[in-house]
Scaffold this motif. Sequence first.
Motif, PDB file in Angstrom:
ATOM      1  N   TYR A 285       0.844  -1.199   0.000  1.00 24.86           N
ATOM      2  CA  TYR A 285       0.000   0.000   0.000  1.00 24.86           C
ATOM      3  C   TYR A 285       0.886   1.259   0.000  1.00 24.86           C
ATOM      4  N   SER A 286       1.703   1.412   1.086  1.00 26.17           N
ATOM      5  CA  SER A 286       2.434   2.670   1.289  1.00 26.17           C
ATOM      6  C   SER A 286       3.484   2.905   0.206  1.00 26.17           C
TER       7      SER A 286
ATOM      8  N   ILE B 265       6.855   1.056  -0.170  1.00 27.83           N
ATOM      9  CA  ILE B 265       7.815   1.156   0.941  1.00 27.83           C
ATOM     10  C   ILE B 265       7.175   0.617   2.220  1.00 27.83           C
TER      11      ILE B 265
ATOM     12  N   THR C 200       7.188  -2.356   3.221  1.00 28.77           N
ATOM     13  CA  THR C 200       6.430  -3.575   2.938  1.00 28.77           C
ATOM     14  C   THR C 200       6.913  -4.708   3.851  1.00 28.77           C
TER      15      THR C 200
ATOM     16  N   HIS D 143      12.047  -6.719   9.039  1.00 27.09           N
ATOM     17  CA  HIS D 143      10.688  -7.025   8.604  1.00 27.09           C
ATOM     18  C   HIS D 143      10.185  -6.089   7.529  1.00 27.09           C
TER      19      HIS D 143
ATOM     20  N   VAL E 153       1.534   2.054  11.987  1.00 28.11           N
ATOM     21  CA  VAL E 153       1.117   1.181  10.878  1.00 28.11           C
ATOM     22  C   VAL E 153      -0.411   1.046  10.782  1.00 28.11           C
TER      23      VAL E 153
ATOM     24  N   GLY F  27      -2.664   2.749   9.394  1.00 25.97           N
ATOM     25  CA  GLY F  27      -3.436   3.957   9.703  1.00 25.97           C
ATOM     26  C   GLY F  27      -3.040   4.397  11.097  1.00 25.97           C
ATOM     27  N   SER F  28      -2.283   5.492  11.188  1.00 21.13           N
ATOM     28  CA  SER F  28      -1.722   5.908  12.479  1.00 21.13           C
ATOM     29  C   SER F  28      -2.824   6.308  13.469  1.00 21.13           C
TER      30      SER F  28
HETATM   31  C1  LIG Z   1       7.052  -1.470  11.019  1.00 19.07           C
HETATM   32  C2  LIG Z   1       6.191  -0.989   9.898  1.00 19.07           C
HETATM   33  C3  LIG Z   1       5.536  -1.911   9.095  1.00 19.07           C
HETATM   34  C4  LIG Z   1       4.754  -1.476   8.024  1.00 19.07           C
HETATM   35  N1  LIG Z   1       4.180  -2.398   7.194  1.00 19.07           N
HETATM   36  C5  LIG Z   1       3.546  -1.984   6.090  1.00 19.07           C
HETATM   37  C6  LIG Z   1       3.099  -2.919   5.120  1.00 19.07           C
HETATM   38  O1  LIG Z   1       3.262  -4.124   5.276  1.00 19.07           O
HETATM   39  N2  LIG Z   1       2.502  -2.439   4.015  1.00 19.07           N
HETATM   40  C7  LIG Z   1       2.278  -1.121   3.802  1.00 19.07           C
HETATM   41  O2  LIG Z   1       1.705  -0.773   2.792  1.00 19.07           O
HETATM   42  N3  LIG Z   1       2.693  -0.197   4.699  1.00 19.07           N
HETATM   43  C8  LIG Z   1       3.327  -0.606   5.820  1.00 19.07           C
HETATM   44  N4  LIG Z   1       3.781   0.313   6.727  1.00 19.07           N
HETATM   45  C9  LIG Z   1       3.576   1.726   6.452  1.00 19.07           C
HETATM   46  C10 LIG Z   1       2.596   2.406   7.350  1.00 19.07           C
HETATM   47  O3  LIG Z   1       1.289   2.026   7.042  1.00 19.07           O
HETATM   48  C11 LIG Z   1       2.833   3.906   7.233  1.00 19.07           C
HETATM   49  O4  LIG Z   1       4.065   4.152   7.868  1.00 19.07           O
HETATM   50  C12 LIG Z   1       1.713   4.715   7.823  1.00 19.07           C
HETATM   51  O5  LIG Z   1       0.576   4.630   7.037  1.00 19.07           O
HETATM   52  C13 LIG Z   1       2.099   6.181   8.012  1.00 19.07           C
HETATM   53  O6  LIG Z   1       2.583   6.729   6.824  1.00 19.07           O
HETATM   54  P1  LIG Z   1       3.969   7.526   6.798  1.00 19.07           P
HETATM   55  O7  LIG Z   1       4.998   6.662   7.396  1.00 19.07           O
HETATM   56  O8  LIG Z   1       4.182   7.992   5.425  1.00 19.07           O
HETATM   57  O9  LIG Z   1       3.759   8.731   7.772  1.00 19.07           O
HETATM   58  P2  LIG Z   1       3.091  10.121   7.411  1.00 19.07           P
HETATM   59  O10 LIG Z   1       1.786   9.914   6.749  1.00 19.07           O
HETATM   60  O11 LIG Z   1       4.070  10.984   6.726  1.00 19.07           O
HETATM   61  O12 LIG Z   1       2.798  10.677   8.850  1.00 19.07           O
HETATM   62  C14 LIG Z   1       3.780  11.328   9.688  1.00 19.07           C
HETATM   63  C15 LIG Z   1       3.068  11.779  10.952  1.00 19.07           C
HETATM   64  O13 LIG Z   1       2.028  12.702  10.626  1.00 19.07           O
HETATM   65  C16 LIG Z   1       0.783  12.225  11.097  1.00 19.07           C
HETATM   66  N5  LIG Z   1      -0.258  12.572  10.128  1.00 19.07           N
HETATM   67  C17 LIG Z   1      -0.281  12.299   8.818  1.00 19.07           C
HETATM   68  N6  LIG Z   1      -1.403  12.752   8.248  1.00 19.07           N
HETATM   69  C18 LIG Z   1      -2.123  13.329   9.230  1.00 19.07           C
HETATM   70  C19 LIG Z   1      -3.371  13.987   9.283  1.00 19.07           C
HETATM   71  N7  LIG Z   1      -4.154  14.118   8.224  1.00 19.07           N
HETATM   72  N8  LIG Z   1      -3.789  14.417  10.469  1.00 19.07           N
HETATM   73  C20 LIG Z   1      -3.027  14.266  11.585  1.00 19.07           C
HETATM   74  N9  LIG Z   1      -1.841  13.686  11.591  1.00 19.07           N
HETATM   75  C21 LIG Z   1      -1.385  13.210  10.429  1.00 19.07           C
HETATM   76  C22 LIG Z   1       0.952  10.720  11.246  1.00 19.07           C
HETATM   77  O14 LIG Z   1       0.055  10.174  12.181  1.00 19.07           O
HETATM   78  C23 LIG Z   1       2.394  10.627  11.694  1.00 19.07           C
HETATM   79  O15 LIG Z   1       2.453  10.841  13.058  1.00 19.07           O
HETATM   80  C24 LIG Z   1       4.581  -0.102   7.800  1.00 19.07           C
HETATM   81  C25 LIG Z   1       5.215   0.826   8.632  1.00 19.07           C
HETATM   82  C26 LIG Z   1       6.020   0.401   9.661  1.00 19.07           C
HETATM   83  C27 LIG Z   1       6.709   1.419  10.515  1.00 19.07           C
END
Ligand SMILES: Cc1cc2nc3c(=O)[nH]c(=O)nc-3n(C[C@H](O)[C@H](O)[C@H](O)COP(=O)(O)OP(=O)(O)OC[C@H]3O[C@@H](n4cnc5c(N)ncnc54)[C@H](O)[C@@H]3O)c2cc1C
Length: 729
Positions: free
Chosen positions: A125-126, A155, A157, A207, A368, A370-371
């Motif tokens: 997804y990401s 990324i 993944t 991972h 992960v 959806g934060s």
């Molecule tokens: C260990 C790990 C495993 C993962 N595994 C997968 C996977 O298997 N597949 C996959 O697709 N992805 C995966 N992810 C990705 C994960 O889903 C994303 O990291 C996550 O969706 C957040 O996106 P970002 O890292 O780009 O942070 P950003 O979106 O850049 O966010 C940065 C900060 O800003 C906040 N923020 C962002 N937008 C808003 C808003 N509108 N309002 C308020 N706050 C906001 C966030 O909560 C965060 O605190 C993984 C991530 C990690 C760390």
Amino acid sequence: MTQIDYTAFEAEVRSFAETHCPADIRQMVRDSKKITRDAWSRWQKVLFDHGWGAPNWPVEHGGTGWDARQRYIFDTVLAETRCPPQYHHGLRHLGPVLIKYGSQEQRDRFMPGILDGTDWWCQGYSEPGSGSDLASLRTKAERDGDDYVVTGQKIWTSHAHEADWIYALVRTSVEDKKQKGITLLLIPLDSPGITVKQIRTIDNIHHVNEVFFESVRVPVANRIGEEGQGWTYGKYLLSHERLGGANTAPTFQLFDGVKRLTERHGGSALRRADIQLRLIEIESRMLGLKEQGRAAVGAAMRGESLGLMPSGLKVISCNIQQALCDLAIEAVGPTHAARRGTVDPDQADAEALRWISTYFLNRSRTIVGGSDEVQKNLIAGQLFKGGLDPVAPALVPGPVFDAALRAGTDGGINWAAVLGMGWPMTLVPEDQGGAGAGLEDMVAIVEGAARGTLDLNLAMHCAVTPLLLSHAPAGALHDRLLAGHMDGSAVVLTALLTDEGGLDSRDFSLEPGANPLVSGMLGGVEALPGATHLLLASADRLLAVPLDGVGIAENATLDGRPTVDLRFGGARAEVLAEGTAAARALNMAQPVGTLLSGVDAVGTMVPVIAQTVAYLQGRRQFDQPLAEFQVLRHRIADMYLTYLNSSAAVLRAMNDMAEGETAPRSLAMAKLRSSRDAKTVAHGAIQLHGGMGMTEELPTTRLNKRLLQSGFDFGDAMLHAERLAAGNL
Ligand SMILES: Cc1cc2nc3c(=O)[nH]c(=O)nc-3n(C[C@H](O)[C@H](O)[C@H](O)COP(=O)(O)OP(=O)(O)OC[C@H]3O[C@@H](n4cnc5c(N)ncnc54)[C@H](O)[C@@H]3O)c2cc1C
């Protein structure tokens, strides 16, 4: 319908898990090591061969046909026996999407490999530029004959380096709204043009990866549903991913691990006490989480809308896990933290070092899938647009709750009206002239009335007093007081001479004997107009004192509810029960009062949150409604999450009590939770009303005070925490 024997089922799962889960895999779990693909696949095959491959799928697709309780037992027993939970990407994430949106051919092709553990999936997804704003993703898929040609990058993944397949959201159009140009493709990871590269993370575990796509050909037959509808499928998948929090067993496993760790690495007495209390706090939040998990699994299995359940579960479970790991790292302390590089287990405490990795790993929980912040946006969106009612179901919904809610909302209800509605009769058996209803009806009344903002201590007057009387041995005075309290010819107050009573006693004493003299002062007794008698309830005597001749000074609780300070100038009491009979009456009444005070608190939280939402919508600052400011929206979401977890804990305690179990532990935890949470919600409401939050005119102020007062009724949070810490509940 055949009755399910849950005890036998649990024994069957336990025996199977203990004998069939390979020893090396259980050891990995015991050592908190990363479960490898090989181990996970072997375990899935064992479950599949036994017919237990997919507890969350319908029977016709190879599921087990278990109900929610069986699924809960299954997950719990796996955790207790140190077997890994099932690998999620295929079974819990993609599986439901294939079932709902996949073609028959896709189901036939992909589901068997998921079921028997042969195929390993990961989630694409990401992207580097698209995290929380997932719909902005840019990895493009262009149609070329019967194929799509995919180019771009994913990324973070997880498991891509050990998976066979990736389910990926890709962009097939840029014409329309960004959500509309997204398609969900199933892509073999050994396709030419794919490169997987490790990302090093703070937990030192491999991972996550980057996945690069360079002109990768993917057959159109691997597309789920229609082109351009991937956002719908992807969101459906995410809601199942977030439901992962419904399996609370790993959280309980983590809890046990941290508890054991803190017992070995305690430190000073103060540090130990602090850790113990924080563990109790976390455990009380886990009680609610467990109930939330059960409710979500039940709703999912009945095909009902899940509303905010996935978001609520995700935020609460992930924060609990982080709080546990936080405690673990504090227990481990600087000695081990400074030796993180040590690899020789003889030179360091290997378990302590592993906890440092676990701590780092768990920091990702709130990022992960959806934060936390994104979940709070979703929650606030519902609360500000759709209101609180659809996402705050009653503990015991039904006509009794509805009637109490109406009565409360209508206002102006006094004790005479309460008598007219027969509420004090609710828990009194029919052969004693009562309604013979169950605890659930009383809970429905108290919650309905609280949500309707009715201002009376129903817990004391409609439950504790009648229960004390109805469980005391029969006798002339007893009969007269019980009947009188129900028909209004007597008005009986109750003083609990226990720690829960919270009374201010000065020089108070009771003589022994049949007609004991009462002297001294008791302050803070819950009052009713025209009171005629006072019950004095302790663990060894239940006494009735006529109030004529007793000095009565009117007073009030924190929220203005009437109380009286009683000065006994040599009044004589009559014994209603002694010894075990008195203890029994108290044990039947006091826990119900404790529960109902928790019910009153969670019921009151609903109008408080609703009124605060309305205030933020109406009040403008900086040329816009306050409701537009994200920081305030998140605070409302936090208040809602607090309520959600608290009400689930209260519901669990009610169920334990209603099932006839002696449930002192869950009751103490529920009361601890509701007391603390009532305060949190009240503080939030005061803060979000600004200066108005400090005023007496505001209707929410009375409710805020009531929340604060509920934290003291039937014992405050610390009292219940101390009981839990003493370890005899
Ligand atoms: C260990 C790990 C495993 C993962 N595994 C997968 C996977 O298997 N597949 C996959 O697709 N992805 C995966 N992810 C990705 C994960 O889903 C994303 O990291 C996550 O969706 C957040 O996106 P970002 O890292 O780009 O942070 P950003 O979106 O850049 O966010 C940065 C900060 O800003 C906040 N923020 C962002 N937008 C808003 C808003 N509108 N309002 C308020 N706050 C906001 C966030 O909560 C965060 O605190 C993984 C991530 C990690 C760390």
